[in-house]
Design a protein around this motif. Structure first.
Motif, PDB file in Angstrom:
ATOM      1  N   GLU A  57      47.578 -36.242  -2.625  1.00  0.00           N
ATOM      2  CA  GLU A  57      46.628 -37.906  -1.928  1.00  0.00           C
ATOM      3  C   GLU A  57      46.092 -37.578  -0.899  1.00  0.00           C
ATOM      4  OE1 GLU A  57      48.530 -41.425  -1.025  1.00  0.00           O
ATOM      5  OE2 GLU A  57      49.254 -41.868  -3.799  1.00  0.00           O
ATOM      6  N   GLY A  58      44.756 -37.670  -0.409  1.00  0.00           N
ATOM      7  CA  GLY A  58      44.050 -38.076   1.050  1.00  0.00           C
ATOM      8  C   GLY A  58      43.046 -36.311   0.825  1.00  0.00           C
ATOM      9  N   LYS A  59      42.739 -36.155   1.851  1.00  0.00           N
ATOM     10  CA  LYS A  59      41.396 -34.440   2.068  1.00  0.00           C
ATOM     11  C   LYS A  59      41.544 -33.936   2.854  1.00  0.00           C
ATOM     12  CE  LYS A  59      37.646 -37.279   3.378  1.00  0.00           C
ATOM     13  NZ  LYS A  59      36.042 -37.411   2.858  1.00  0.00           N
ATOM     14  N   VAL A  60      40.836 -32.254   3.221  1.00  0.00           N
ATOM     15  CA  VAL A  60      40.846 -31.772   4.845  1.00  0.00           C
ATOM     16  C   VAL A  60      39.331 -31.941   5.040  1.00  0.00           C
ATOM     17  CG1 VAL A  60      40.688 -29.694   5.603  1.00  0.00           C
ATOM     18  CG2 VAL A  60      42.573 -30.359   3.639  1.00  0.00           C
ATOM     19  N   VAL A  61      39.492 -32.259   6.178  1.00  0.00           N
ATOM     20  CA  VAL A  61      37.600 -31.914   6.644  1.00  0.00           C
ATOM     21  C   VAL A  61      37.739 -31.256   7.399  1.00  0.00           C
ATOM     22  CG1 VAL A  61      37.459 -34.445   5.951  1.00  0.00           C
ATOM     23  CG2 VAL A  61      38.607 -33.425   8.468  1.00  0.00           C
ATOM     24  N   LYS A  62      36.159 -30.285   7.784  1.00  0.00           N
ATOM     25  CA  LYS A  62      36.040 -29.337   8.971  1.00  0.00           C
ATOM     26  C   LYS A  62      35.294 -28.693   8.889  1.00  0.00           C
ATOM     27  CE  LYS A  62      36.254 -25.548   5.324  1.00  0.00           C
ATOM     28  NZ  LYS A  62      36.263 -24.247   4.808  1.00  0.00           N
ATOM     29  N   GLU A  63      34.348 -28.901   9.714  1.00  0.00           N
ATOM     30  CA  GLU A  63      33.760 -28.496  11.104  1.00  0.00           C
ATOM     31  C   GLU A  63      32.541 -27.890  10.333  1.00  0.00           C
ATOM     32  OE1 GLU A  63      32.014 -26.631  15.022  1.00  0.00           O
ATOM     33  OE2 GLU A  63      33.427 -28.126  15.474  1.00  0.00           O
TER      34      GLU A  63
END
Length: 621
Positions: A57-63
């Motif tokens: 579940e959920g996610k990874v965010v990056k610049e």
């Protein structure tokens, strides 16, 4: 502002939630160590952040545009055949030009026009310094055969190759899972300098406490699915963790006391309940959940009986061993004594594992003797890891050795009870071994070694993949261990704490005995280096100044002969350098290239010295 983060990430493994709704963020310049016991999900979290696996579940965010480099414990090389293919990225112009340049130099016939074109291109994009950095990294990590197939590499070579690739690519975020495994101490110290130079963003999992302290400025502990952050070194982390656990224990105890009173109230309540009662019931269930979070912390318990040890333990008489033309050990003698605590130190490939195999009789010496005492019982923890079949259960691994084990206090316990002491609860004992984490397999292997009750314990890189909590317990056990201990480890903290003597593997099979631990040895070597520099500086300072020339001096007959001889020598050296330079352009083997370059450097030094002397004499001609 975070450059890499998780958003409400949850992940399960084998039907067990490792963590839920986890928020983990990195800002530019952060250098973070992630710690926690084996099986809590540290490696899984690293893989999620590196986008190697997708969270449940959920996610990874990056610049936008951020490049993440990931070093796995078990690197994958799918689609790559040889070392050269893996090192140079197809989407990196500088790396592809350097690859073409290196391939051209190693070819049998060099296309001079193409060489000139590549040289111009590399100069235009200012890639020569980058090429030098790549070679430095590869040499440091002992990677020299670029045409070697990746499948033929050992586990340690694959890990070093993956680390080299990550350092060459210079990502914006370094995510490293046990980066010090398979590195010698000198290379670890070199890696520390790289990671702390510049404003690098680093996230790592490591058992090496010196490495952790020298690289990281923040520690985050993953415990029962929750993250706890500590800004400071490992000692500060231990202090604050102990404070937190004390506060948590008090809070849980209060919750449990209150829960008992509320439970009585719940039992007395009639079926028809009012609004106030419903609110109190909701609070009861919250309280019940809180009271369960403080179950007693479990630690590995190491307590096994040691076999009786006689006066004669192990004697080495003029022991020698070579492989092909390489001398590993040359005429080494030593008599082991009760209570010996010896660390083996030396670069990778210097012969430490060979030495251990000679001690245990796994291989014979070429000459000399290895005499083992009648009562000596070896316990050998090998770096290669635990050997098991695909259908082996955890309990089978122990029962294959013994059904019952005698402890230090004389108690006899079952294999299942021993597993429980090593943090393998009954429900896990019937699991397949291949479902364990890397650290759990190492813990099981350690248990197998200790249950044989050895009085001569050999540990070859025991800290690899073990969590720090288990290492602390192992250290406490070994500090009180009465038998002989021989330890090979790149973990400087472990070697400093547990050894009192070093066997240092030097070049040409020379094995030096040093009384003291690694920190003592390092300080002594640094002092010797400083003394040598001071001596050179003093000599240069005290050198008499050349007196001012009042009149032109004439050369003596001897000096005239020297002058003429120097002219011939200089011409010969210049010709030799030119010939070797031509050969250098034709040779493809990297080892031969390195040897020729070294020869040219030595000849150049000799040429400079003779030219300087020739110029001095020429003033008087």
């Amino acid at each position: 502002m975070s450059i890499l983060a998780t958003e409400q990430v949850s992940h399960s493994f084998h039907d067990k939630w490792l963590f839920k709704q986890l928020h983990f963020a990195l800002q530019k310049g952060d250098r973070v160590a992630l710690v926690g016991i084996n099986g809590t999900g540290k490696s899984t979290l690293l893989k999620i952040l590196a986008e190697q696996i997708i969270p449940t579940e959920g996610k990874v965010v990056k610049e936008r545009g951020i490049k993440v480099g990931f070093l796995s414990q078990e690197p994958s090389y799918s689609g790559m055949e040889i070392v050269n293919d893996f090192i140079y990225s197809t989407d990196n112009e500088q790396q592809q030009l350097i690859k073409s340049y290196e391939n051209l130099l190693s070819s049998e016939e060099i296309d001079q026009q193409l060489l000139a074109e590549l040289t111009d291109k590399l100069s235009a994009i200012e890639a020569w310094e980058y090429e030098h950095n790549i070679k430095t990294i590869l040499n440091r990590l002992q990677i020299s055969d670029f045409n070697q197939t990746i499948d033929s590499l050992s586990g340690g070579q694959k890990k070093r190759l993956s680390l080299a690739k990550l350092l060459i690519d210079e990502p914006d975020v370094y995510i490293l899972d046990e980066p010090t495994n398979h590195l010698d101490i000198e290379t670890i110290e070199w890696l520390e300098k790289i990671l702390t130079t510049g404003n690098k963003t680093v996230l790592l999992v490591t058992h090496d406490r010196y490495f952790l302290d020298n690289v990281c400025t923040e520690i985050r502990e993953l415990d029962k699915g929750n993250l706890h952050t500590y800004r400071g070194n490992y000692t500060y982390f231990l202090e604050k963790k102990a404070e937190r656990e004390t506060i948590d224990a008090v809070a849980v105890e209060k919750a449990q006391n209150l829960l008992r009173r509320e439970l009585e109230w719940m039992r007395r309540q009639p079926k028809a309940r009012g609004t106030k009662s419903k609110a109190r019931i909701g609070a009861f269930y919250d309280l019940e959940e809180k009271s369960k979070t403080g179950h007693k912390k479990e630690n590995v318990q190491l307590s096994v009986k040691m076999s009786r040890q006689g006066s004669k333990i192990l004697e080495l008489e003029d022991m020698s061993k070579s492989f092909a033309d390489k001398k590993i050990i040359d005429r080494f003698s030593y008599t082991f004594k009760r209570g010996d605590r010896i660390g083996l130190a030396g670069k990778n490939g210097s012969g430490k594992s060979t030495f251990l195999n000679l001690l245990t009789g796994a291989i014979p010496p070429d000459s000399g003797k290895v005499i083992v005492g009648e009562t000596t019982k070896f316990g050998y923890y090998k770096q290669e890891g635990l050997a098991f079949m695909d259908n082996d259960r955890v309990l089978d691994i122990v029962k294959n050795v013994a059904d019952y084990i005698e402890m230090a206090n004389g108690d006899i316990i079952t294999a299942s009870q021993l597993l429980t002491l090593f943090l393998f609860p009954p429900e896990k004992q019937y699991n397949l071994v291949n479902r364990l984490s890397g650290g759990e397999k190492k813990r099981l292997q350690l248990m197998r070694v200790l249950m044989s009750n050895p009085n001569f314990l050999i540990l070859d890189e025991p800290s690899n993949d073990l969590d720090i909590d288990t290492l602390n317990v192992l250290e406490e056990f070994l500090e009180n261990y009465a038998g002989v201990l021989v330890l090979v480890s790149h973990d400087r903290y472990l070697i400093d704490k547990l050894t009192e003597q070093l066997f240092i593997f030097e070049n040409s099979g020379n094995l030096k005995i040093y009384n003291g631990n690694y920190a003592d040895y390092k300080l002594e070597q640094e002092q010797i280096s400083r003394d040598e520099k001071d001596k050179i500086k003093k000599t240069e300072t005290e050198r008499p100044l050349t007196p001012a020339k009042t009149e032109k001096k004439k050369l003596s007959y001897k000096e005239q002969l020297e002058y003429e001889g120097l002219e011939k020598d200089i011409m010969e050296i210049e010709n030799t350098i030119a010939k070797k330079t031509e050969i250098l352009n034709e040779v493809s083997n990297h080892e031969e290239i390195a040897k020729i370059v070294l020869d040219i450097e030595q000849l150049q030094k000799e040429l400079d010295a003779k030219s300087e002397r020739w110029l001095d004499l020429a003033e008087y001609i």
